[in-house]
Design a protein around this motif. Sequence first.
Motif, PDB file in Angstrom:
ATOM      1  N   GLU A 180       0.835  -1.192   0.000  1.00 58.81           N
ATOM      2  CA  GLU A 180       0.000   0.000   0.000  1.00 58.81           C
ATOM      3  C   GLU A 180       0.872   1.246   0.000  1.00 58.81           C
ATOM      4  O   GLU A 180       2.011   1.233   0.445  1.00 58.81           O
ATOM      5  N   ASP A 222       0.111   5.910  -0.159  1.00 61.76           N
ATOM      6  CA  ASP A 222      -0.928   6.917   0.030  1.00 61.76           C
ATOM      7  C   ASP A 222      -0.675   8.098  -0.910  1.00 61.76           C
ATOM      8  O   ASP A 222       0.377   8.176  -1.555  1.00 61.76           O
ATOM      9  N   TYR A 229      -5.309   3.036  -8.234  1.00 61.80           N
ATOM     10  CA  TYR A 229      -6.266   3.696  -7.353  1.00 61.80           C
ATOM     11  C   TYR A 229      -7.668   3.598  -7.931  1.00 61.80           C
ATOM     12  O   TYR A 229      -7.853   3.423  -9.131  1.00 61.80           O
ATOM     13  N   SER A 256     -12.217   5.768  -3.653  1.00 57.23           N
ATOM     14  CA  SER A 256     -12.097   6.185  -2.249  1.00 57.23           C
ATOM     15  C   SER A 256     -11.834   4.976  -1.364  1.00 57.23           C
ATOM     16  O   SER A 256     -11.789   3.849  -1.850  1.00 57.23           O
ATOM     17  N   PRO A 257     -11.739   5.205  -0.066  1.00 53.00           N
ATOM     18  CA  PRO A 257     -11.582   4.065   0.840  1.00 53.00           C
ATOM     19  C   PRO A 257     -12.788   3.128   0.815  1.00 53.00           C
ATOM     20  O   PRO A 257     -12.693   1.980   1.227  1.00 53.00           O
ATOM     21  N   ASN A 293     -13.432  -1.019  -3.652  1.00 53.44           N
ATOM     22  CA  ASN A 293     -12.407  -2.063  -3.694  1.00 53.44           C
ATOM     23  C   ASN A 293     -11.871  -2.332  -5.104  1.00 53.44           C
ATOM     24  O   ASN A 293     -11.153  -3.295  -5.317  1.00 53.44           O
ATOM     25  N   GLU A 306      -1.403  -0.489  -3.929  1.00 57.09           N
ATOM     26  CA  GLU A 306      -2.691   0.197  -3.984  1.00 57.09           C
ATOM     27  C   GLU A 306      -2.560   1.522  -3.231  1.00 57.09           C
ATOM     28  O   GLU A 306      -2.014   1.555  -2.130  1.00 57.09           O
ATOM     29  N   ILE A 335      -4.070   3.855  -0.969  1.00 56.90           N
ATOM     30  CA  ILE A 335      -5.190   3.942  -0.046  1.00 56.90           C
ATOM     31  C   ILE A 335      -5.748   5.370  -0.062  1.00 56.90           C
ATOM     32  O   ILE A 335      -5.016   6.329  -0.296  1.00 56.90           O
ATOM     33  N   GLY A 336      -7.034   5.479   0.119  1.00 55.90           N
ATOM     34  CA  GLY A 336      -7.685   6.780   0.050  1.00 55.90           C
ATOM     35  C   GLY A 336      -8.201   7.088  -1.339  1.00 55.90           C
ATOM     36  O   GLY A 336      -9.121   7.879  -1.507  1.00 55.90           O
ATOM     37  N   GLY A 337      -7.591   6.476  -2.351  1.00 54.79           N
ATOM     38  CA  GLY A 337      -8.052   6.637  -3.724  1.00 54.79           C
ATOM     39  C   GLY A 337      -8.045   8.077  -4.223  1.00 54.79           C
ATOM     40  O   GLY A 337      -7.397   8.963  -3.657  1.00 54.79           O
ATOM     41  N   TYR A 374      -8.977  11.061  -1.744  1.00 57.51           N
ATOM     42  CA  TYR A 374      -7.970  11.681  -0.885  1.00 57.51           C
ATOM     43  C   TYR A 374      -6.890  12.391  -1.684  1.00 57.51           C
ATOM     44  O   TYR A 374      -6.289  13.348  -1.194  1.00 57.51           O
ATOM     45  N   THR A 419      -7.514  16.785   5.846  1.00 55.81           N
ATOM     46  CA  THR A 419      -6.589  15.807   5.281  1.00 55.81           C
ATOM     47  C   THR A 419      -5.230  16.386   4.916  1.00 55.81           C
ATOM     48  O   THR A 419      -4.295  15.631   4.663  1.00 55.81           O
TER      49      THR A 419
END
Length: 139
Positions: A15, A17, A75, A78-79, A82, A100, A102-104, A107, A130
């Motif tokens: 993962e 971000d 991505y 969003s969280p 999936n 991946e 996270i947050g997509g 974020y 954020t």
Amino acid sequence: MIDRAEFYAAKLTYETDPSDVHAALKAGENIVVVDVRSDEAWAQGRIAGAVHMHYSEIASCAAAEIPEGTDVVVYCWSPGCNAGAKGALEFARLGYAVREMIGGFEYWVREGYAVEDSDGVHHRPVDPLTGIARIRAHA
């Protein structure tokens, strides 16, 4: 059973971000960011410079579009989505080093990073929940 340190080390292997992806792109690291959402979602907006490949097309398209040995970051929205995990699984099955984000896209946008759509590349306001607006507004 793995211990906590092994768990978190593995998690960071698979993962990333938005902040780390932005830093990697800014540093010129050899990564390809792949948006695995629908055509409609892609048209609404995406990470500037991302490649679009719906997760259901990865098995048949990735090898032709992304060179072997390239690090990939996927991505989705969003969280709460999936599709990023589905895309990461497909790239992993093909042998890519994939993570991946996270947050997509949610974020990425909330942190004020560059977004691209039919009007060009722009930045949306940083969400103070954020990101730090005065630092990231011009990143």
